[in-house]
Design a protein around this motif. Structure first.
Motif, PDB file in Angstrom:
ATOM      1  N   ALA A 133       0.833  -1.204   0.000  1.00  0.00           N
ATOM      2  CA  ALA A 133       0.000   0.000   0.000  1.00  0.00           C
ATOM      3  C   ALA A 133       0.870   1.257   0.000  1.00  0.00           C
ATOM      4  N   THR A 134       0.217   2.372  -0.214  1.00  0.00           N
ATOM      5  CA  THR A 134       0.945   3.629  -0.169  1.00  0.00           C
ATOM      6  C   THR A 134       1.478   3.856   1.246  1.00  0.00           C
ATOM      7  N   LYS A 138      -9.151  12.637  -2.708  1.00  0.00           N
ATOM      8  CA  LYS A 138      -9.822  11.396  -2.322  1.00  0.00           C
ATOM      9  C   LYS A 138     -10.190  10.571  -3.551  1.00  0.00           C
ATOM     10  N   ALA A 153      -7.067   8.588  -4.670  1.00  0.00           N
ATOM     11  CA  ALA A 153      -6.429   7.708  -3.674  1.00  0.00           C
ATOM     12  C   ALA A 153      -6.511   6.227  -4.042  1.00  0.00           C
ATOM     13  N   PRO A 154      -7.686   5.704  -4.447  1.00  0.00           N
ATOM     14  CA  PRO A 154      -7.738   4.279  -4.806  1.00  0.00           C
ATOM     15  C   PRO A 154      -6.851   3.940  -6.005  1.00  0.00           C
ATOM     16  N   ALA A 155      -6.779   4.851  -6.978  1.00  0.00           N
ATOM     17  CA  ALA A 155      -5.919   4.624  -8.156  1.00  0.00           C
ATOM     18  C   ALA A 155      -4.458   4.556  -7.733  1.00  0.00           C
ATOM     19  N   GLU A 183      -3.327   3.661  -4.825  1.00  0.00           N
ATOM     20  CA  GLU A 183      -3.122   2.387  -4.116  1.00  0.00           C
ATOM     21  C   GLU A 183      -2.858   1.261  -5.130  1.00  0.00           C
ATOM     22  N   GLU A 184      -3.667   1.221  -6.193  1.00  0.00           N
ATOM     23  CA  GLU A 184      -3.505   0.169  -7.207  1.00  0.00           C
ATOM     24  C   GLU A 184      -2.178   0.306  -7.936  1.00  0.00           C
ATOM     25  N   ASP A 241       0.607  -0.992  -5.877  1.00  0.00           N
ATOM     26  CA  ASP A 241       0.703  -2.456  -5.943  1.00  0.00           C
ATOM     27  C   ASP A 241       1.329  -2.904  -7.257  1.00  0.00           C
ATOM     28  N   LYS A 255       2.325   9.243   0.532  1.00  0.00           N
ATOM     29  CA  LYS A 255       1.346  10.317   0.667  1.00  0.00           C
ATOM     30  C   LYS A 255       1.780  11.238   1.804  1.00  0.00           C
ATOM     31  N   LYS A 301      -6.873   6.686 -13.426  1.00  0.00           N
ATOM     32  CA  LYS A 301      -5.749   5.805 -13.096  1.00  0.00           C
ATOM     33  C   LYS A 301      -4.872   5.542 -14.312  1.00  0.00           C
TER      34      LYS A 301
END
Length: 106
Positions: free
Chosen positions: A2-3, A35, A38-40, A42-43, A46, A56, A95
């Motif tokens: 994770a970040t 926000k 953020a999910p992009a 994280e991916e 990975d 971050k 992303k």
């Protein structure tokens, strides 16, 4: 992986002294676009973990480094290699665009 959260105190060790490139996402809790991406991030963290560390930094909790980097608007992503800022991207993006930009800079 994770970040990683970095702070003013850990910035030197986590980012500038890192043996691999580090992408630092300067963000804040009140920032909607931050926000959104953020999910992009994280991916991407990975998917590209062998090549780059994604970190971050909350600009509300840490003011020294964002001040030194001239962070005016967020989200701002700055890529560091060998202790130097080599590229930056301002604003939210899908992303696919973020990843393409990052890969082109690595």
């Amino acid at each position: 992986m994770a970040t990683k959260s970095v702070t003013d105190a850990s910035f030197q060790a986590d980012v500038l002294d890192s043996d691999k490139p580090v992408l630092v996402d300067f963000w804040a809790d009140w920032c909607g676009p931050c926000k959104m991406i953020a999910p992009a991030l994280e991916e991407i963290s990975d998917e590209l973990s062998e090549q780059v560390t994604v970190a971050k930094m909350d600009i509300m909790e840490n003011t020294d480094v964002p001040g030194q980097m001239g962070v005016q608007s967020i989200p701002l992503m700055i890529l560091f290699k060998d202790g130097k800022a080599v590229a930056q991207k301002l604003g939210a993006a899908p992303k696919s665009q973020l990843k393409q930009w990052l890969e082109s800079e690595l």
